[in-house]
Design a protein around this motif. Sequence first.
Motif, PDB file in Angstrom:
ATOM      1  N   ALA A 168       0.840  -1.204   0.000  1.00  0.00           N
ATOM      2  CA  ALA A 168       0.000   0.000   0.000  1.00  0.00           C
ATOM      3  C   ALA A 168       0.869   1.246   0.000  1.00  0.00           C
ATOM      4  CB  ALA A 168      -0.925   0.009   1.214  1.00  0.00           C
ATOM      5  N   ARG A 169       0.314   2.333  -0.576  1.00  0.00           N
ATOM      6  CA  ARG A 169       1.025   3.612  -0.597  1.00  0.00           C
ATOM      7  C   ARG A 169       0.007   4.743  -0.686  1.00  0.00           C
ATOM      8  NH1 ARG A 169       5.714   5.518  -4.957  1.00  0.00           N
ATOM      9  NH2 ARG A 169       6.173   7.525  -3.951  1.00  0.00           N
ATOM     10  N   LEU A 170       0.276   5.825   0.026  1.00  0.00           N
ATOM     11  CA  LEU A 170      -0.565   7.022  -0.009  1.00  0.00           C
ATOM     12  C   LEU A 170       0.118   8.111  -0.824  1.00  0.00           C
ATOM     13  CD1 LEU A 170      -1.775   7.087   3.678  1.00  0.00           C
ATOM     14  CD2 LEU A 170      -3.304   7.246   1.708  1.00  0.00           C
ATOM     15  N   PHE A 171      -0.652   8.818  -1.634  1.00  0.00           N
ATOM     16  CA  PHE A 171      -0.147   9.906  -2.460  1.00  0.00           C
ATOM     17  C   PHE A 171      -0.935  11.171  -2.148  1.00  0.00           C
ATOM     18  CE2 PHE A 171       0.495   5.967  -4.723  1.00  0.00           C
ATOM     19  CZ  PHE A 171       1.777   6.067  -5.255  1.00  0.00           C
ATOM     20  N   ASP A 172      -0.246  12.297  -2.103  1.00  0.00           N
ATOM     21  CA  ASP A 172      -0.893  13.589  -1.887  1.00  0.00           C
ATOM     22  C   ASP A 172      -1.072  14.331  -3.206  1.00  0.00           C
ATOM     23  OD1 ASP A 172      -1.037  13.321   0.898  1.00  0.00           O
ATOM     24  OD2 ASP A 172       1.020  14.040   1.137  1.00  0.00           O
ATOM     25  N   ASN A 173      -2.107  15.198  -3.231  1.00  0.00           N
ATOM     26  CA  ASN A 173      -2.300  16.162  -4.316  1.00  0.00           C
ATOM     27  C   ASN A 173      -2.534  15.522  -5.680  1.00  0.00           C
ATOM     28  OD1 ASN A 173      -1.830  18.290  -2.478  1.00  0.00           O
ATOM     29  ND2 ASN A 173       0.379  18.046  -2.739  1.00  0.00           N
ATOM     30  N   VAL A 174      -3.090  14.315  -5.731  1.00  0.00           N
ATOM     31  CA  VAL A 174      -3.479  13.734  -7.012  1.00  0.00           C
ATOM     32  C   VAL A 174      -4.803  14.343  -7.458  1.00  0.00           C
ATOM     33  CG1 VAL A 174      -4.023  11.605  -8.239  1.00  0.00           C
ATOM     34  CG2 VAL A 174      -2.251  11.599  -6.468  1.00  0.00           C
ATOM     35  N   ILE A 175      -5.786  14.334  -6.575  1.00  0.00           N
ATOM     36  CA  ILE A 175      -7.044  15.058  -6.764  1.00  0.00           C
ATOM     37  C   ILE A 175      -7.141  16.063  -5.631  1.00  0.00           C
ATOM     38  CG2 ILE A 175      -9.560  14.877  -6.675  1.00  0.00           C
ATOM     39  CD1 ILE A 175      -9.372  12.198  -8.020  1.00  0.00           C
ATOM     40  N   GLU A 176      -7.391  17.314  -5.958  1.00  0.00           N
ATOM     41  CA  GLU A 176      -7.413  18.363  -4.941  1.00  0.00           C
ATOM     42  C   GLU A 176      -8.424  18.030  -3.850  1.00  0.00           C
ATOM     43  OE1 GLU A 176      -8.026  23.214  -4.598  1.00  0.00           O
ATOM     44  OE2 GLU A 176      -8.178  22.198  -6.533  1.00  0.00           O
TER      45      GLU A 176
END
Length: 260
Positions: A168-176
């Motif tokens: 698993a991985r979390l990403f920021d700022n892909v969808i505002e």
Amino acid sequence: MAAALAWLPRARADQPAVRGIDRTEGDSLGTLQWPDLRREFIGEGAVAFSDRVRVRVPETADDPLNVPVMVDARGLAADGVRIRLIRVVVDRNPIRHVVDFEPLRSLPVLSLRLKLEQASPVRALVQAEDGAWHVAGAWVQAAGGGCTVAGSSRTDGSWSRTLNQVRARLFDNVIEGSRRLRVQVMHPMDTGLVAGIPAFHVERLALLDAAGQPWWRLALREPVSENPSLGFELPLSLSGPLRLRGQDNNGNPIDAVLTA
């Protein structure tokens, strides 16, 4: 969870109009399978074909075992529609039901990969809290065979060494305004349509917060691709340790702690 998803109330006859809706009863994609699909997966509930639900797919599936699909129902939510369920189905697959997604406290957005047996529409059937269904879909061209051949981990036997492991991985700022969670669960996802190999697939998943409360729930079926790779959009307010829990149809547990 299956029992909860099975209860589908009928829509009110006086439900308000929603922007982007075509309330005709005809199939927007023009396939012969639509009447059967409607009876099987919607029943007598009110149905509207809507451009406020987006189904993003490749025009042609280069690999019918791994066809990327993204369903985005934020347009409905922006119009004030409260979404209970997102159901993904494939008209011309031998097993047409792919997933049932309950967004709960997450955004009504889901990405996944699925198997495609032949060229077909892929549809999102989105049920609102009032019971009405909002339908969208898109055609995918494919040479086919995705549901009736074994995956690579079944062929080489590696599935048994990695079964139900989670990445698993979390990403920021892909969808505002949200954080994207990518989850992969290692599993062969056998359809049961290959000689000598019974159906064997991840059956359900849920994302829980530190208090044990679910942020989304997902029921999976055989057409989801091997080693399911899934994407979700979570509110920025979600913090602290997260836990992914579930099981496959043989009762093998899935349990992993994710760091937010």
